[in-house]
Design an enzyme around this catalytic site. Sequence first.
Site, PDB file in Angstrom:
ATOM      1  N   ASP A  36      31.630 -19.571  72.625  1.00 35.96           N
ATOM      2  CA  ASP A  36      30.333 -19.010  72.244  1.00 35.96           C
ATOM      3  C   ASP A  36      29.734 -19.753  71.048  1.00 35.96           C
ATOM      4  OD1 ASP A  36      28.188 -17.316  71.434  1.00 35.96           O
ATOM      5  OD2 ASP A  36      29.214 -15.589  72.297  1.00 35.96           O
ATOM      6  N   THR A  72      23.864 -14.239  73.858  1.00 34.98           N
ATOM      7  CA  THR A  72      25.168 -14.342  74.506  1.00 34.98           C
ATOM      8  C   THR A  72      25.176 -13.782  75.926  1.00 34.98           C
ATOM      9  OG1 THR A  72      26.320 -14.298  72.394  1.00 34.98           O
ATOM     10  CG2 THR A  72      27.591 -13.647  74.333  1.00 34.98           C
ATOM     11  N   ASN A  93      21.234  -8.747  74.564  1.00 36.28           N
ATOM     12  CA  ASN A  93      22.612  -8.368  74.254  1.00 36.28           C
ATOM     13  C   ASN A  93      22.782  -6.860  74.161  1.00 36.28           C
ATOM     14  OD1 ASN A  93      23.653 -10.934  74.179  1.00 36.28           O
ATOM     15  ND2 ASN A  93      23.747 -11.087  71.950  1.00 36.28           N
ATOM     16  N   HIS A 200      27.410 -17.644  62.552  1.00 36.79           N
ATOM     17  CA  HIS A 200      26.563 -16.561  62.041  1.00 36.79           C
ATOM     18  C   HIS A 200      26.844 -16.292  60.562  1.00 36.79           C
ATOM     19  CE1 HIS A 200      24.348 -15.143  65.471  1.00 36.79           C
ATOM     20  NE2 HIS A 200      25.438 -14.963  66.214  1.00 36.79           N
ATOM     21  N   ASP A 243      27.160 -20.880  75.663  1.00 32.15           N
ATOM     22  CA  ASP A 243      25.974 -20.130  76.048  1.00 32.15           C
ATOM     23  C   ASP A 243      24.709 -20.598  75.330  1.00 32.15           C
ATOM     24  OD1 ASP A 243      27.094 -19.300  73.669  1.00 32.15           O
ATOM     25  OD2 ASP A 243      26.897 -17.159  74.055  1.00 32.15           O
ATOM     26  N   HIS A 244      24.836 -21.057  74.111  1.00 36.11           N
ATOM     27  CA  HIS A 244      23.675 -21.424  73.293  1.00 36.11           C
ATOM     28  C   HIS A 244      24.156 -22.150  72.051  1.00 36.11           C
ATOM     29  CE1 HIS A 244      25.003 -18.196  70.688  1.00 36.11           C
ATOM     30  NE2 HIS A 244      24.922 -17.352  71.686  1.00 36.11           N
ATOM     31  N   HIS A 350      20.854 -17.576  66.526  1.00 33.32           N
ATOM     32  CA  HIS A 350      20.360 -18.142  67.784  1.00 33.32           C
ATOM     33  C   HIS A 350      19.385 -17.146  68.380  1.00 33.32           C
ATOM     34  CE1 HIS A 350      23.162 -15.376  69.820  1.00 33.32           C
ATOM     35  NE2 HIS A 350      24.007 -15.709  68.864  1.00 33.32           N
TER      36      HIS A 350
END
Length: 441
Positions: A36, A72, A93, A200, A243-244, A350
Amino acid sequence: MGRPAVLLTVALAILPTCGTGAPVQRQRKLLLVSFDGFRWNYDQDVDTPHLDTMAREGVKARYMTPAFVTMTSPCHFTLVTGKYVENHGVVHNMFYNTTSKVRLPYHATLGIQRWWDNGSVPIWITAQRQGLKTGSFFYPGGNVTYQGEAVTMSRKEGILHNYKDEKEWRENVDTVMKWFTEEGVALVTLYFGEPDSTGHRYGPESQERKDMVKQVDRTVGYLRDSIRHHQLTDSLDLIVTSDHGMTTVHKKASDLVEFHRFPNFTFQDIEFELLDYGPNGMLIPKEGKLEKVYAVLKDAHPRLHVYKKEDFPQSLHYAAHPRITSLLMYSDLGYVIHGRVSVQFNNGEHGFDNRDMDMKTIFRAVGPSFKAGLEVEPFESVHVYELMCQLLGIVPEPNDGHPATLRPMLRSGSAPRLGRGPPLTMAFLGILMVLVKFTKH
């Protein structure tokens, strides 16, 4: 028994196999691994020998473009359905209900069946319906039922799960290897919550993020060693992706996006709100207030992009789903949206426009089906589903990807033929009819 009768008996014995989805050649196995929040260039400021080796021995994309919205759950579900977010419906999410005003956090949403089972069938269920066993280890969406059917093998992390535990990462890999070797599983999706959590908390340019990328790389090395140890090298294809990406939040900027400071805006005009979750927001104005609220917000801040649902950019493939509210918005790269109070404190975030380079992510693939030493041009994540169906030899569900986009990654003749489907069944029925006619003469 004469020869024609013997042939007829053999054909009758083979025919049911076509309907059960048994492959016409030895079944390949597939492991999809998602780390992730692994930004496309995280391997450029950190030594990543195992990811580098994987690229030399397999396929590397320059980068992969995730779906919008770059969160996510939506992006992970795009990978396993091949659909843009507006077509699979996992639009956030968080579970939310605009009537009851219920909003639930990410972890709670993982277990809400109706949020995920929204008309789209992920690859686990498609593969199972065609005779294969599948597994999901912590992968978002892998712990609920779809049209009443569950994944063959699954694990869900606890609410207080420690995403950083490297020892547990290896134990999880060991479990997945047992699924392949002892349980006869053909497809597993394996999820790791890093380096997203670290990005994060500390930011994507932090030393902590760089250290976590080293841990990811060690895990890729352990995973490939485990594949060799379990003698799966010649039968298992491995895809490592994400995912990103992640970008730095401008926490101390003089132009923060704060709804509670916008002139002429009041939450008294709002029926439902979903704000304070990164750079995205949704609003439903009270009856008769839509035009007023839109007029106030559309030019309220130069970093904020506010749209009526019907005017949202079609190229983002997001707003057409019924779950999307009448007003929706996103902010510029690095700016998050604060609602009634300023409560967002992450250093990295994100959810931004998927065209921003910081939102791009990685793609690596290695195994018997993939070419070696190939670097491909960027592509959208929506195409990965079709690739996985080709690798497994299953008939895909309707999707937004294209089977030809990623086919050049594959060795000639490497992917198994489709294991079932009307054309194959009809072919056997044709043979059966000829044999029946032959036995009458």
